[in-house]
Design an enzyme around this catalytic site. Structure first.
Site, short mmCIF file in Angstrom:
data_model
loop_
_atom_site.label_atom_id
_atom_site.label_comp_id
_atom_site.label_asym_id
_atom_site.label_seq_id
_atom_site.Cartn_x
_atom_site.Cartn_y
_atom_site.Cartn_z
N ASP A 11 10.25 -93.38 -31.00
CA ASP A 11 9.09 -93.12 -30.14
C ASP A 11 9.08 -91.65 -29.76
O ASP A 11 10.12 -91.00 -29.71
CB ASP A 11 9.14 -93.98 -28.87
CG ASP A 11 7.78 -94.06 -28.17
OD1 ASP A 11 6.75 -93.80 -28.82
OD2 ASP A 11 7.75 -94.38 -26.97
N GLY A 12 7.89 -91.15 -29.53
CA GLY A 12 7.71 -89.78 -29.07
C GLY A 12 6.82 -89.78 -27.84
O GLY A 12 6.04 -90.70 -27.63
N GLU A 49 6.58 -88.00 -32.25
CA GLU A 49 6.67 -89.25 -33.00
C GLU A 49 7.33 -89.01 -34.36
O GLU A 49 8.21 -89.77 -34.78
CB GLU A 49 5.28 -89.87 -33.19
CG GLU A 49 4.58 -90.30 -31.93
CD GLU A 49 5.07 -91.63 -31.36
OE1 GLU A 49 6.01 -92.24 -31.90
OE2 GLU A 49 4.49 -92.06 -30.34
N ASP A 72 5.48 -97.08 -32.96
CA ASP A 72 4.17 -97.43 -32.37
C ASP A 72 3.14 -96.34 -32.67
O ASP A 72 2.05 -96.36 -32.12
CB ASP A 72 4.29 -97.70 -30.88
CG ASP A 72 4.78 -96.50 -30.08
OD1 ASP A 72 4.85 -95.38 -30.62
OD2 ASP A 72 5.10 -96.69 -28.89
N HIS A 123 4.69 -100.06 -25.59
CA HIS A 123 4.71 -100.54 -24.19
C HIS A 123 4.46 -102.04 -24.12
O HIS A 123 3.79 -102.52 -23.22
CB HIS A 123 3.69 -99.77 -23.34
CG HIS A 123 3.80 -98.29 -23.50
ND1 HIS A 123 4.81 -97.55 -22.94
CD2 HIS A 123 3.05 -97.42 -24.21
CE1 HIS A 123 4.67 -96.29 -23.27
NE2 HIS A 123 3.61 -96.18 -24.05
N ASP A 133 10.99 -95.45 -25.71
CA ASP A 133 10.03 -94.84 -24.79
C ASP A 133 10.75 -94.23 -23.59
O ASP A 133 10.45 -93.11 -23.18
CB ASP A 133 9.00 -95.87 -24.34
CG ASP A 133 7.98 -95.28 -23.38
OD1 ASP A 133 7.23 -94.38 -23.80
OD2 ASP A 133 7.95 -95.70 -22.21
#
Length: 160
Positions: A11-12, A49, A72, A123, A133
């Site tokens: 995740d970024g 990301e 994501d 999320h 995250d």
């Protein structure tokens, strides 16, 4: 897909776009788990990301692994799975494609492995994506932020 595949969650995040940013990674293989994160003083969400994926690939100690990368980011997943990256490489990134430095680094690292991307809803209920995250946002909010040289150089040269 092989049960022995390395599972990688990425995740970024960025606080503003551009703004301070960070990435988070969780690598899983058998009973082994490793977490990675770094924060940058000025970057974009898409760069973070993609940088998460690159950091995961750089952390691997063996070649020719089967990898399942969960992200994501539609930007990252679609660029690889729908062939955008192949087209960008074929046309030498014609059309001012952003993040060329990172895409070229990803391409270089990806040739050492068999990679499958899977998009996951951000999320949501995926504990590893949620952990990434947290790692990414904590890194973005950290004190000793690094310089995203590729972003800042492009910005200073008015390439963005």
């Amino acid at each position: 897909m092989n049960e022995q595949a390395v599972k990688i969650y990425t995740d970024g995040a960025s606080r503003g776009n551009p703004g301070p940013g960070g990435y988070g990674v969780v690598l899983l293989w058998g009973k082994h788990k490793k977490e990675l994160s770094k924060g940058y003083r000025l970057t974009t969400n898409n760069r973070m990301e993609l940088m998460a994926v690159i950091a995961a690939l750089e952390a691997l100690k063996k070649n020719n692994l089967e990898l399942v990368i969960y992200s994501d980011s539609n930007y990252v997943v679609k660029a690889v799975m729908e062939g955008w990256l192949k087209k960008w490489i074929k046309t030498n990134f014609k059309g001012n494609i952003k993040n060329r430095d990172l895409w070229e680094k990803y391409q270089e690292l990806s040739t050492n492995h068999r990679i499958h991307f899977k998009w996951v809803k951000g999320h949501a209920e995926n504990i590893f994506n949620n952990r990434c995250d947290i790692l990414a946002t904590e890194a973005a909010d950290g004190k000793h932020l690094l310089i995203d040289e590729g972003y800042e150089e492009a910005k200073n040269n008015k390439l963005l």
